[in-house]
Design a protein around this motif. Structure first.
Motif, PDB file in Angstrom:
ATOM      1  N   TYR A 167       2.334  -2.347   3.570  1.00 37.68           N
ATOM      2  CA  TYR A 167       1.709  -2.903   2.379  1.00 37.68           C
ATOM      3  C   TYR A 167       1.785  -1.898   1.223  1.00 37.68           C
ATOM      4  CZ  TYR A 167      -0.691  -6.770   4.881  1.00 37.68           C
ATOM      5  OH  TYR A 167      -1.003  -7.907   5.596  1.00 37.68           O
ATOM      6  N   GLY A 168       1.953  -2.446   0.003  1.00 33.61           N
ATOM      7  CA  GLY A 168       1.961  -1.608  -1.189  1.00 33.61           C
ATOM      8  C   GLY A 168       1.198  -2.278  -2.318  1.00 33.61           C
ATOM      9  N   CYS A 169       0.912  -1.521  -3.367  1.00 34.03           N
ATOM     10  CA  CYS A 169       0.124  -2.001  -4.511  1.00 34.03           C
ATOM     11  C   CYS A 169       0.975  -2.064  -5.773  1.00 34.03           C
ATOM     12  CB  CYS A 169      -1.033  -1.042  -4.810  1.00 34.03           C
ATOM     13  SG  CYS A 169      -2.114  -0.684  -3.440  1.00 34.03           S
ATOM     14  N   GLU A 170       0.781  -3.110  -6.559  1.00 33.94           N
ATOM     15  CA  GLU A 170       1.394  -3.149  -7.884  1.00 33.94           C
ATOM     16  C   GLU A 170       0.526  -2.348  -8.857  1.00 33.94           C
ATOM     17  OE1 GLU A 170       3.207  -6.413 -10.981  1.00 33.94           O
ATOM     18  OE2 GLU A 170       1.175  -6.771 -10.231  1.00 33.94           O
ATOM     19  N   ILE A 171       1.185  -1.583  -9.713  1.00 36.40           N
ATOM     20  CA  ILE A 171       0.495  -0.846 -10.768  1.00 36.40           C
ATOM     21  C   ILE A 171       1.029  -1.330 -12.110  1.00 36.40           C
ATOM     22  CG2 ILE A 171       0.045   1.408 -11.806  1.00 36.40           C
ATOM     23  CD1 ILE A 171       0.383   2.660  -9.071  1.00 36.40           C
ATOM     24  N   PRO A 219      -1.639   7.953   5.830  1.00 38.23           N
ATOM     25  CA  PRO A 219      -2.630   7.357   6.738  1.00 38.23           C
ATOM     26  C   PRO A 219      -3.721   6.597   5.979  1.00 38.23           C
ATOM     27  CG  PRO A 219      -2.136   9.611   7.406  1.00 38.23           C
ATOM     28  CD  PRO A 219      -1.458   9.391   6.084  1.00 38.23           C
ATOM     29  N   GLU A 220      -4.071   7.110   4.777  1.00 40.68           N
ATOM     30  CA  GLU A 220      -5.135   6.471   3.988  1.00 40.68           C
ATOM     31  C   GLU A 220      -4.703   5.123   3.440  1.00 40.68           C
ATOM     32  OE1 GLU A 220      -5.726  10.725   4.396  1.00 40.68           O
ATOM     33  OE2 GLU A 220      -4.030   9.620   3.536  1.00 40.68           O
ATOM     34  N   LEU A 221      -3.399   4.944   3.166  1.00 37.84           N
ATOM     35  CA  LEU A 221      -2.910   3.648   2.707  1.00 37.84           C
ATOM     36  C   LEU A 221      -2.853   2.669   3.876  1.00 37.84           C
ATOM     37  CD1 LEU A 221      -1.824   2.337   0.038  1.00 37.84           C
ATOM     38  CD2 LEU A 221       0.472   2.688   0.973  1.00 37.84           C
ATOM     39  N   ARG A 222      -2.462   3.156   5.040  1.00 38.28           N
ATOM     40  CA  ARG A 222      -2.392   2.282   6.215  1.00 38.28           C
ATOM     41  C   ARG A 222      -3.781   1.875   6.691  1.00 38.28           C
ATOM     42  NH1 ARG A 222       1.636   6.019   7.457  1.00 38.28           N
ATOM     43  NH2 ARG A 222       0.248   7.221   8.810  1.00 38.28           N
TER      44      ARG A 222
END
Length: 366
Positions: free
Chosen positions: A140-144, A318-321
Motif C-alpha cells: 500500500y502507498g499514499c498519494e501526496i 515497518p511503520e508503513l506496513r
C-alpha cells in the motif's frame, strides 16, 4: 450542555488559535491540520517517534526516528507551546516580496511572547490510495498532493539557512539561469532543465547537514477502499525539506528523457530554483510572480501530485506496513465527543464515524 460534561477537544492542543469545543473548528480543512498535530502530541506521550525521511549524500532518502519536540521546536504538552493553525511564519517575511502565504501550522513559544518556533506543512494521507488499493497490504502507498504554497515554504526553509551564504547560492545557480533568453518560454527553458536540476542537487549536497523538518505526513490505513480501519491504522512520517525535493526532482529527471514539454514536476523544479536564485541575488524573492509567470501551459492550482506507487519507494518501512497507533487509541486523541462534530463528507471524518466501536466498546464485533 451539562456543565460537568467534558468539552470536545483534541489531545495536547489546549493552547491554540482554535476552540475545539465549537463545531466550526471541526470542519473540512481544520480537522486535516489539527488532528495530525494532536496525533503527534499523543505519539510523544506514548514514546512513539515518527519516521524521519532525510536526504543522504547520495541524494537518496533514508529513514531515522525523530523526537516530535525537534519538529515543534518545543516539548509537546509543554505549558509554553502554542499551536497557530493556518498562520504565516513571521520570521520569513523579510525573505518575501509581497504577502507571505500561510502555512498549515506555526508553533509558537508563549514566553518570550509569541515567538515563532517552527513552520510545518501537513499532509494527512490515506493508505492505500487509488493506485495501490488492489495490491497486497504490504505494498500500500499514499498519494501526496502538493500545493504551490508548500514549495514557497520549501524555498523559504532553505533560504533562511543560507542568508549568510547568498553568494554561494548564486555561484551554484547562475550558470543554469544566465543564458536563458526567456524563462517564460518552454523552448528556452527545456534545454536547461538538466543543468538546473544538477545545480540544485549540488547546492543541496553542499548544505546537506542543514536539512530540517518541513512536512508532517500522518497516514491512516484502511482495508483497500473500504471504510474499515485496520487495527493498526495510524502512524506519522516527517519529511525534511531536502528529502521532500526528491518527490518532484526524481520524477523530473525520469520524465525529461521522454518528454518534449515541461510537466508539473519539472515546473516545480524551476519554481524552487528560481526562488532561490532570486534570493541569492536580492536576499528575497517574489513567489507569486514566479508561480504566475512560469506556468508552461499548465494550471498552477497545485504544484504536483504523486501517487502511492511512487511514494512507496520513499516510505516503505515497518511503520508503513503496520502503523503503530491502534484504532481504539483514536478515542484518546479525539476527546469529549468531538467525533460528533465531524463532517461525514470528508474521508477520514467519515472513517471515524464509520467505526463507532472506537468510542463505545459495546459495539465491538457487531
Amino acid at each position: 450542555m451539562n456543565e460537568n460534561q467534558p468539552k470536545a477537544s483534541l489531545f495536547g492542543l489546549s493552547k491554540s488559535n482554535r476552540d475545539f469545543s465549537q463545531k466550526e473548528c471541526w470542519g473540512k480543512n481544520q480537522f486535516n491540520c489539527s488532528f495530525p498535530a494532536s496525533l503527534a502530541c499523543y505519539m510523544y506521550s506514548c514514546g512513539v517517534k515518527p519516521v524521519y525521511i532525510k536526504l543522504d549524500s547520495s541524494l537518496k532518502t533514508t529513514h531515522e526516528k525523530i523526537n516530535i519536540a525537534e519538529v515543534f521546536g518545543e516539548i509537546p504538552l509543554s505549558e509554553n507551546l502554542f499551536f497557530a493553525f493556518e498562520s504565516d511564519y513571521l520570521p520569513y517575511r523579510k525573505l518575501i516580496i509581497g504577502k507571505l502565504p500561510r502555512v498549515d501550522l506555526v508553533t509558537q513559544s508563549i514566553t518570550p511572547e509569541d515567538s515563532c518556533l517552527a513552520s510545518i506543512e501537513i499532509k494527512l494521507t490515506a493508505l492505500p490510495d487509488n493506485s495501490t488499493y488492489k495490491f497486497s497490504e504490504d505494498k500500500y502507498g499514499c498519494e501526496i498532493v502538493v500545493r504551490p504554497d508548500t514549495i514557497v515554504y520549501l524555498a523559504l526553509s532553505i533560504a533562511s539557512k543560507l542568508q549568510n551564504d547568498r553568494q554561494n547560492v548564486i555561484q551554484y545557480l547562475e550558470s543554469a539561469f544566465f543564458h536563458i533568453e526567456d524563462l517564460t518560454k518552454i523552448r528556452c527553458v527545456l534545454p536547461k532543465i538538466p543543468e538546473i536540476i544538477s545545480a540544485m542537487d549540488n547546492l543541496l549536497l553542499n548544505y546537506i547537514d542543514l536539512q530540517s523538518p518541513l512536512v508532517m505526513q500522518p497516514v491512516w490505513k484502511t482495508l483497500g477502499k473500504t471504510s474499515k480501519l485496520f487495527t493498526n491504522c495510524l502512524d506519522m512520517f516527517i519529511w525534511s525539506d531536502f528529502a521532500f525535493t526528491r518527490l518532484f526532482f526524481d520524477v523530473a529527471k525520469k520524465k525529461f528523457k521522454s518528454e518534449e514539454s515541461i510537466n508539473r514536476y519539472t515546473r516545480t523544479v524551476v519554481w524552487l530554483a528560481k526562488m532561490l536564485y532570486d534570493f541569492g541575488n536580492n536576499g528575497k524573492f517574489n513567489h507569486q510572480l514566479i508561480i504566475d509567470n512560469y506556468t508552461y501551459n499548465t494550471k498552477n492550482d497545485k504544484a504536483f501530485a504523486i501517487n502511492g506507487v511512487s511514494t512507496y519507494t520513499y516510505m516503505a518501512s515497518p511503520e508503513l506496513r503496520t502503523p503503530r497507533i491502534k484504532k481504539e487509541e483514536i478515542k484518546n486523541i479525539i476527546l469529549g465527543g468531538g467525533q460528533n462534530y465531524l463532517s461525514p463528507e470528508r474521508r477520514f471524518d467519515a472513517i471515524v464515524l464509520s467505526n463507532p466501536e472506537i468510542f463505545d466498546e459495546s459495539l465491538k464485533d457487531i
